[in-house]
Design a protein around this motif. Structure first.
Motif, PDB file in Angstrom:
ATOM      1  N   GLU A 243      40.253  13.753 -22.788  1.00  0.00           N
ATOM      2  CA  GLU A 243      39.445  14.438 -23.560  1.00  0.00           C
ATOM      3  C   GLU A 243      39.581  15.913 -23.334  1.00  0.00           C
ATOM      4  N   VAL A 244      39.799  16.737 -24.358  1.00  0.00           N
ATOM      5  CA  VAL A 244      39.642  18.048 -24.102  1.00  0.00           C
ATOM      6  C   VAL A 244      38.452  18.659 -25.238  1.00  0.00           C
ATOM      7  N   GLN A 245      37.710  19.626 -24.449  1.00  0.00           N
ATOM      8  CA  GLN A 245      36.654  20.171 -25.337  1.00  0.00           C
ATOM      9  C   GLN A 245      36.536  21.608 -25.100  1.00  0.00           C
ATOM     10  N   LEU A 246      36.286  22.212 -26.270  1.00  0.00           N
ATOM     11  CA  LEU A 246      36.045  23.891 -26.089  1.00  0.00           C
ATOM     12  C   LEU A 246      34.443  23.874 -26.438  1.00  0.00           C
ATOM     13  N   ILE A 247      33.813  24.528 -25.690  1.00  0.00           N
ATOM     14  CA  ILE A 247      32.412  24.916 -25.513  1.00  0.00           C
ATOM     15  C   ILE A 247      32.337  26.396 -25.613  1.00  0.00           C
ATOM     16  N   VAL A 248      31.658  27.025 -26.395  1.00  0.00           N
ATOM     17  CA  VAL A 248      31.416  28.114 -27.087  1.00  0.00           C
ATOM     18  C   VAL A 248      29.791  28.345 -27.247  1.00  0.00           C
TER      19      VAL A 248
ATOM     20  N   THR B  78      34.388  27.526 -22.148  1.00  0.00           N
ATOM     21  CA  THR B  78      34.424  26.638 -21.417  1.00  0.00           C
ATOM     22  C   THR B  78      35.330  25.531 -21.860  1.00  0.00           C
ATOM     23  N   LEU B  79      36.606  25.474 -21.275  1.00  0.00           N
ATOM     24  CA  LEU B  79      37.550  24.450 -21.453  1.00  0.00           C
ATOM     25  C   LEU B  79      37.418  23.075 -20.738  1.00  0.00           C
TER      26      LEU B  79
ATOM     27  N   GLY C 209      27.223  27.070 -25.675  1.00  0.00           N
ATOM     28  CA  GLY C 209      26.673  25.907 -25.292  1.00  0.00           C
ATOM     29  C   GLY C 209      27.068  24.860 -26.445  1.00  0.00           C
ATOM     30  N   GLU C 210      27.817  25.295 -27.260  1.00  0.00           N
ATOM     31  CA  GLU C 210      28.088  24.170 -28.614  1.00  0.00           C
ATOM     32  C   GLU C 210      29.653  24.133 -28.372  1.00  0.00           C
TER      33      GLU C 210
ATOM     34  N   VAL D  59      37.158  28.606 -32.216  1.00  0.00           N
ATOM     35  CA  VAL D  59      36.303  29.486 -31.321  1.00  0.00           C
ATOM     36  C   VAL D  59      36.011  30.568 -32.285  1.00  0.00           C
ATOM     37  N   LEU D  60      36.839  31.317 -33.161  1.00  0.00           N
ATOM     38  CA  LEU D  60      36.515  32.419 -34.126  1.00  0.00           C
ATOM     39  C   LEU D  60      35.258  32.059 -34.924  1.00  0.00           C
ATOM     40  N   LYS D  61      35.366  30.955 -35.448  1.00  0.00           N
ATOM     41  CA  LYS D  61      34.118  30.672 -36.323  1.00  0.00           C
ATOM     42  C   LYS D  61      32.847  30.307 -35.628  1.00  0.00           C
TER      43      LYS D  61
END
Length: 92
Positions: free
Chosen positions: A51-56, A8-9, A58-59, A88-90
């Motif tokens: 702001e930009v946030q990457l959610i994977v 989720t971007l 729920g984190e 994202v890979l980690k």
């Protein structure tokens, strides 16, 4: 380490030409890199400026200022796009 994660971007509005609104032009490279690695990208507008946030899962795995991302392009020359893809890979 998800290889094909649902990412989720979340992005906020930023000022361009004196107008503040949600735009995806600076997100094109990041989206392209994430999709090239096989991730599913879901865009979601948020009210937080710049702001930009990457959610994977729920984190929040990565966040930055949207103005620090390169405008347009495929993201291969933008070090922040590489850093975001690595985050994202980690994620787990």
């Amino acid at each position: 380490m998800p290889e094909h994660a649902r990412v989720t971007l979340r992005y906020g509005p930023y000022r361009s030409c004196g107008i503040v609104e949600h735009r995806t032009f600076r997100l094109q490279g990041l989206q392209a890199m994430l999709k090239a690695e096989g991730h599913e990208v879901i865009l979601k507008e948020i009210p937080d400026w710049n702001e930009v946030q990457l959610i994977v899962n729920g984190e929040t795995v990565f966040q930055c200022n949207i103005n620090d991302l390169d405008f347009g392009g495929d993201g291969k020359l933008d070090p922040l796009c590489k850093e975001a893809c690595d985050a994202v890979l980690k994620a787990y």
